[in-house]
Design an enzyme around this catalytic site. Structure first.
Site, PDB file in Angstrom:
ATOM      1  N   GLN A 255       0.827  -1.192   0.000  1.00  0.00           N
ATOM      2  CA  GLN A 255       0.000   0.000   0.000  1.00  0.00           C
ATOM      3  C   GLN A 255       0.871   1.256   0.000  1.00  0.00           C
ATOM      4  OE1 GLN A 255      -3.231   0.217  -0.420  1.00  0.00           O
ATOM      5  NE2 GLN A 255      -2.939   2.424  -0.486  1.00  0.00           N
ATOM      6  N   HIS A 258       2.318   3.038  -3.216  1.00  0.00           N
ATOM      7  CA  HIS A 258       1.451   3.752  -4.183  1.00  0.00           C
ATOM      8  C   HIS A 258       1.815   5.225  -4.281  1.00  0.00           C
ATOM      9  CE1 HIS A 258      -1.363   1.012  -5.933  1.00  0.00           C
ATOM     10  NE2 HIS A 258      -1.678   0.480  -4.781  1.00  0.00           N
ATOM     11  N   GLU A 322     -10.628   1.817   2.518  1.00  0.00           N
ATOM     12  CA  GLU A 322     -10.779   1.358   1.135  1.00  0.00           C
ATOM     13  C   GLU A 322     -10.477  -0.143   1.062  1.00  0.00           C
ATOM     14  OE1 GLU A 322      -7.718   2.801  -1.382  1.00  0.00           O
ATOM     15  OE2 GLU A 322      -8.703   2.220  -3.252  1.00  0.00           O
ATOM     16  N   HIS A 323      -9.281  -0.510   1.512  1.00  0.00           N
ATOM     17  CA  HIS A 323      -8.896  -1.920   1.587  1.00  0.00           C
ATOM     18  C   HIS A 323      -8.837  -2.327   3.055  1.00  0.00           C
ATOM     19  CE1 HIS A 323      -6.821  -0.378  -2.110  1.00  0.00           C
ATOM     20  NE2 HIS A 323      -7.399  -1.444  -2.637  1.00  0.00           N
ATOM     21  N   ASP A 356      -6.050  -6.347  -6.251  1.00  0.00           N
ATOM     22  CA  ASP A 356      -5.609  -5.321  -7.194  1.00  0.00           C
ATOM     23  C   ASP A 356      -5.521  -5.867  -8.608  1.00  0.00           C
ATOM     24  OD1 ASP A 356      -5.377  -3.396  -5.268  1.00  0.00           O
ATOM     25  OD2 ASP A 356      -3.247  -3.734  -4.897  1.00  0.00           O
ATOM     26  N   HIS A 415     -53.381  15.994 -10.511  1.00  0.00           N
ATOM     27  CA  HIS A 415     -52.962  14.611 -10.246  1.00  0.00           C
ATOM     28  C   HIS A 415     -54.184  13.764  -9.902  1.00  0.00           C
ATOM     29  CE1 HIS A 415     -48.930  16.263 -10.119  1.00  0.00           C
ATOM     30  NE2 HIS A 415     -48.410  15.065  -9.907  1.00  0.00           N
TER      31      HIS A 415
END
Lengths: 430, 430
Positions: A255, A258, A322-323, A356, A415
């Site tokens: 991670q 990145h 996220e992960h 991934d 209506h």
């Protein structure tokens, strides 16, 4: 690494805080480029490509010859790997297909819901050092399964005016209908307004830097939908003594590489595990080609000790990673009770890199706490659900009175009339 | 009414153009109020409630006593009508529930997708002349079925500091957890940042005027999700000689009474039907209480004659109507081939008002062409989908090589390491 022991719940928010980014200074640039491309189309696109990518060329659409060259140039083992990944992504997204959901709510009132493809979608694939051909699979495969008619892919050209062959190969393999050599803000603006070379699309997908992120946000003001707001990638791992320190360290580092702004958090109920992971990280870090990047992200990372799984879970749900990797004696507890996470990786042999690339799940996931309110990209991201209703004479007689009363109470006489007229006509005939 | 005969395809875009609204002048006000409420919380909320709603009071949370008074005050027939509508909305949204989708993509690699509720949602219900208690049903019922823990409802107080009893009644009936007397921009800002009285939520739903719409857009910049961008309500109807002119006219008028900016379009393959509908509209319009509003919308409406169903369908897909009514000899053709529409109403006894109130489908639908890329509100709107993967030793051996090759090709060595370490450990043990 910051080690934190037994933080009190009222300190969680500050401990888990993500680095905030100000976008105000970017917004002006993005708006200016949008305005120029809306006005001048391809001419403006070419200008910004020269300015930002340092290259200029005539035809920005990738040709069949370029694709063929890319296919020929790619090593066989990479092609095989892509084929396996594609097959798994296909399998997982195909099982997400749903059939029409239909019910007769009361006699004579048939209602149903159907999902139909978004006809025109745009996929953005960043350029730069890491050619993210895996993201091509993650976006183009579900788009194709959904049945999107036009699948446009934009990716920035390199200094020679080319797109990385692995990206071209994957795009062609997955049925992308048009590949355009354009990147950054100008790509997003082009797909928002349409130019002679770039088709206008209804929804834009894909990752990107801060400029692309702000551009996608702006695109939504011009009627285009986007997959989700983006932020720096992040991983939260919970591990106890049943985890393998070397594995844990390798996941945290994958991670961290990145970007320097990547978020890396380890939550543990074991102090010795925390220490062992810390040591492992130091030794594994030394040999990484992207050491400089990973080192910075690791420096900001957090190792948090908590007393038990219940506290860990609450903290994780507050963060909404996220992960989320779970390696504990109590995995089912986490899996059953996690409320906010993009994708969950369970057990010692499920590294984040599996998701991934090749397990089959999608890697386009909500970051920045958006796991609390957004889904990761999935088959439905490329479709919209529509509803249908068909009411018989019997049906309108069954619900007509209720509609009349409610419409009148809301002060909407027309209506009500639409029902009254029909009920009267049925009565008259009978 | 504007009658248009056989327009050429290149004129469709201009004929179907929706009135564009500029939001720039509103944006400043909205940003100012957001900043004030982020800083001063309830104090600022009270200030704007006084300023915009002309009323001030201490406790902005609706009390049990107020709810009980509302329940007591509501006529029995309205309660019955609401009960029927609620039951149908429940039935239709319950059948949208999905189970976990699971697949073993390759041996040892188990992947699944599950939907879990968004924990905190906010529902905005406008005040004003028409108390939209029907919208309470449309939002709170699916929120409850989804399992959202906190369901907050905000609606502006009247001059006496009250919310319409029908809104309170419906909110209580549907399990709303907190009702707050606050409207407009200050309600959206309150739910975005949270104040002492207004809970912070993860996603905001519901209609509103231009101010609310811009406020919802701004909320997304602070991490809150919204149901969809909003625009004036719209109806497109396709009718041929099998339709009943009086019914067609009543449906067009029920759309027209929403607001002077409502969009009303009739597409027909029959000139005589168009003429008959025009006459019917004139006579029905006379007796409407909201005649002044409907008249203006009708003046801008369009009756478009086209030669055949194929052309009609293309034109309708180009427009992407929020509400689409089909009354032709060829209904299946339209139903099967419509690509862009929010909700579809089929046949002579399916007025739009059925879907607005009681058929069971949701009436919170994409307007302004957003039917091309957004779903109407449905059960999934209150959930997010998460993915899970669990890989065995066998599984990582099956996909490990592919991950290593792809990670290396993308220049992400640490991603590769996470697999290499695991494969080596398995090999060593065996």
């Amino acid at each position: 690494m910051n080690k934190i022991y037994n933080p009190t719940a009222d300190s969680w928010a500050s401990i888990l805080e993500r680095p905030t980014k100000t976008v105000n200074d970017i917004e002006g640039t993005v708006k200016e480029i949008f305005a120029a491309i809306q006005k001048d189309g391809d001419l403006a696109v070419a200008k910004y490509t020269t300015q930002f990518d340092g290259v200029s060329f005539e035809n920005i659409e990738v040709t069949t010859a370029e694709i063929e060259a890319a296919i020929a140039s790619l090593p066989a083992d990479l092609k095989d790997a892509i084929a396996l990944a594609k097959a798994n992504v296909e399998t997982f997204h195909k099982v997400q297909q749903t059939t029409r959901v239909s019910v007769e709510t009361v006699e004579g009132v048939q209602c149903w819901q159907e999902k139909r493809p978004i006809q025109k979608v745009g996929l953005y694939i960043p350029g730069g050092t890491a050619p993210l051909f895996s993201t091509v699979l993650m976006l183009a495969v579900p788009a194709k399964i959904a049945g999107c008619k036009e699948i446009v892919l934009c990716s920035p050209p390199d200094k020679q005016g080319n797109i990385n062959p692995a990206i071209l190969y994957a795009a062609n393999l997955c049925g992308v209908t048009k590949i355009i050599k354009v990147g950054g803000i100008q790509a997003i603006a082009g797909m928002t307004f349409g130019t002679n070379s770039i088709p206008k699309v209804y929804k834009i997908f894909g990752p990107g830097n801060q400029y692309v992120t702000v551009a996608k946000q702006l695109a939504t003001q011009f009627g285009v939908a986007i997959d989700m707001p983006a932020g720096p990638s992040e991983l939260l791992m919970v591990a106890d003594d049943t985890a393998v320190p070397a594995f844990v360290a390798s996941d945290l580092l994958s991670q961290a590489e990145h970007g320097t702004d990547s978020q890396v958090i380890l939550v543990s109920t074991s102090k010795s595990m925390m220490d062992a992971v810390e040591n492992e990280i130091q030794s594994q870090l030394e040999v990484l080609p992207r050491k400089a990047i990973a080192e910075k992200a690791i420096a900001n990372s957090k190792l948090i000790f908590v007393e038990n799984d219940e506290i860990a879970l609450d903290l994780i749900n507050e963060y909404g990673p996220e992960h989320f990797i779970v390696c504990t004696a109590n995995n089912d507890f986490y899996v059953d009770n996690i409320e906010n996470a993009g994708s969950v990786f369970i057990g010692n042999y499920t590294p984040e890199s599996a998701g991934d690339y090749a397990s089959g799940t999608n890697h386009t996931l909500p970051t920045n706490g958006y796991a609390k309110n957004y889904s990761g990209v999935n088959l439905d991201s490329f479709m919209k659900s529509m509803t249908f209703q068909k009411i018989s004479e019997k049906g309108i007689q069954n619900i007509g009175k209720a509609i009349e009363i409610m419409a009148e109470a809301e002060g909407l006489q027309a209506h009500k009339n639409a029902v009254t007229l029909r009920l009267a006509e049925i009565k008259k005939r009978k």
